[in-house]
Write an enzyme that holds these catalytic residues in place. Structure first.
Site, PDB file in Angstrom:
ATOM      1  N   ASP A 118       0.766  -1.236   0.065  1.00 26.27           N
ATOM      2  CA  ASP A 118      -0.123   0.070   0.169  1.00 26.27           C
ATOM      3  C   ASP A 118       0.858   1.319   0.009  1.00 26.27           C
ATOM      4  OD1 ASP A 118       1.025  -0.633   2.459  1.00 26.27           O
ATOM      5  OD2 ASP A 118      -1.035  -0.667   3.414  1.00 26.27           O
TER       6      ASP A 118
ATOM      7  N   ASP B 248      -7.161  -1.968  14.326  1.00 25.17           N
ATOM      8  CA  ASP B 248      -8.508  -2.156  13.928  1.00 25.17           C
ATOM      9  C   ASP B 248      -8.862  -3.646  12.960  1.00 25.17           C
ATOM     10  OD1 ASP B 248      -7.554  -1.772  11.557  1.00 25.17           O
ATOM     11  OD2 ASP B 248      -8.849   0.172  10.983  1.00 25.17           O
TER      12      ASP B 248
ATOM     13  N   HIS C 273      -7.119  -4.217  10.463  1.00 23.08           N
ATOM     14  CA  HIS C 273      -6.851  -4.416   9.005  1.00 23.08           C
ATOM     15  C   HIS C 273      -5.600  -4.996   8.658  1.00 23.08           C
ATOM     16  CE1 HIS C 273      -4.825  -0.240   9.011  1.00 23.08           C
ATOM     17  NE2 HIS C 273      -3.863  -1.156   9.204  1.00 23.08           N
TER      18      HIS C 273
ATOM     19  N   GLU D 138      -9.760  -1.755   5.441  1.00 27.05           N
ATOM     20  CA  GLU D 138     -10.207  -1.566   6.450  1.00 27.05           C
ATOM     21  C   GLU D 138     -11.422  -1.994   6.801  1.00 27.05           C
ATOM     22  OE1 GLU D 138      -8.421   0.482   8.464  1.00 27.05           O
ATOM     23  OE2 GLU D 138      -7.988   2.220   7.896  1.00 27.05           O
TER      24      GLU D 138
HETATM   25  C1  GLP Z   1      -0.504   0.743   8.593  1.00 29.68           C
HETATM   26  C2  GLP Z   1      -0.166  -0.377   7.335  1.00 29.68           C
HETATM   27  C3  GLP Z   1      -0.275  -1.739   7.489  1.00 29.68           C
HETATM   28  C4  GLP Z   1       0.270  -2.096   8.911  1.00 29.68           C
HETATM   29  C5  GLP Z   1      -0.120  -1.337  10.034  1.00 29.68           C
HETATM   30  C6  GLP Z   1       0.464  -1.569  11.393  1.00 29.68           C
HETATM   31  O1  GLP Z   1      -1.617   0.868   8.512  1.00 29.68           O
HETATM   32  N1  GLP Z   1      -1.080   0.122   6.068  1.00 29.68           N
HETATM   33  O2  GLP Z   1       0.102  -2.546   6.713  1.00 29.68           O
HETATM   34  O3  GLP Z   1       0.038  -3.510   9.209  1.00 29.68           O
HETATM   35  O4  GLP Z   1       0.261   0.067   9.743  1.00 29.68           O
HETATM   36  O5  GLP Z   1       1.415  -0.795  11.801  1.00 29.68           O
HETATM   37  P1  GLP Z   1       2.482  -1.051  13.030  1.00 29.68           P
HETATM   38  O6  GLP Z   1       3.270  -2.178  12.524  1.00 29.68           O
HETATM   39  O7  GLP Z   1       3.254   0.307  12.796  1.00 29.68           O
HETATM   40  O8  GLP Z   1       1.784  -1.098  14.046  1.00 29.68           O
END
Ligand code: GLP
Length: 260
Positions: free
Chosen positions: A67, A136, A138, A143
């Site tokens: 993404d 959440d 995802h 989402e």
């Molecule tokens: C973002 C990314 C996800 C990732 C999430 C969690 O939302 N789009 O791919 O899994 O962050 O991030 P973190 O590992 O910093 O908690």
């Protein structure tokens, strides 16, 4: 699904990196799906170490990132382009032309998303997709209520994701509201899934993703539909799993791989 519980973040990251390096040893021209966020950083650091100290070769690897934020140019410090280059790509030997990351600045998002899907297919599909998980529930930026068969597309971020990711920006208002993301359907087509999660803030999402019903409210639960998915968690992220003894038993009972 296999659930591997490691004592802490470092051990979890090392164990996950081992899976990636096994895939690369078996298939040096593998197509890897890459994730951003703070959680996979330890895994990337370990891969960089294996590359520098143990001759892990990535010269034939192709990558696809999950993404990107809409509106951030590639050199923006919070763009996922910048993140990936800083934390991983500039330290290993993947040819630049083999690196694919969704564009956050294209003038035609639908056309770009279609091209991205076609490019994945042209490269033979993703062999191993690395995933994190949002609080959440995802995966990528899929989402809650994202279709479980969704493809690469534009997505509006949830309030919770904007709150979570605000820590990386100067002000909450600076967090982009839209992202371009691989869909859940796109992710499920990868041959192997590897999800990493660390810390107590992820414990509820992990419990729902692993042991809850498959639901678009927790898009990570869709990995239950995949026939080769492994979830690596540290003790804190595993805290709300009800069947952890069973996961440990399976993991410890596994016969060692035969030596060649
Ligand atoms: C973002 C990314 C996800 C990732 C999430 C969690 O939302 N789009 O791919 O899994 O962050 O991030 P973190 O590992 O910093 O908690």
């Amino acid at each position: 699904m296999e659930v591997v519980i490691k004592q802490d973040y470092e051990q979890m990251s090392k164990a996950a990196a081992e899976i990636v390096s096994e895939v690369l040893n078996t298939k040096p021209n593998a197509v890897l799906g890459m994730a951003t966020g703070s959680t996979p950083l330890g895994l990337y650091q370990e891969l960089v170490r294996l590359h520098k100290e143990e001759e892990l070769d990535l010269s034939r690897v192709t990558t696809f990132n999950l993404d990107e934020y809409v509106g951030l140019p590639v050199n923006h410090p919070q763009s996922y382009h910048y993140f990936m280059h800083e934390h991983f790509f500039k330290h290993v030997n993947i040819p630049l032309h083999n690196i694919n990351i969704p564009s956050g600045t294209t003038s035609n998002y639908p056309a770009f998303c279609q091209w991205y899907e076609e490019r994945i297919t042209e490269c033979g599909g993703i062999d191993l997709q690395i995933l994190g998980i949002g609080s959440d529930g995802h995966i990528a930026f899929n989402e809650p209520t994202s279709s479980l068969s969704s493809r690469t597309r534009l997505k509006t971020l949830s309030e919770q994701t904007i709150d979570d990711n605000a820590r990386f920006f100067e002000r909450r208002e600076d967090v982009p509201v839209y992202a371009i993301t691989m869909g859940v359907g796109t992710i499920l087509e990868s041959r192997k899934l590897l999800l990493v999660a660390s810390g107590k803030s992820k414990a509820p999402a992990i419990a729902q993703a692993v042991e809850g019903p498959v639901t678009s409210m927790i898009t990570a639960s869709a990995i239950q539909l995949h026939r080769d998915a492994t979830v690596f968690v540290d003790e804190e992220a595993a805290a709300e799993l009800t069947m952890r003894d069973y996961y440990d038993f399976i993991y410890n009972a596994k016969p060692a791989a035969p030596k060649s």
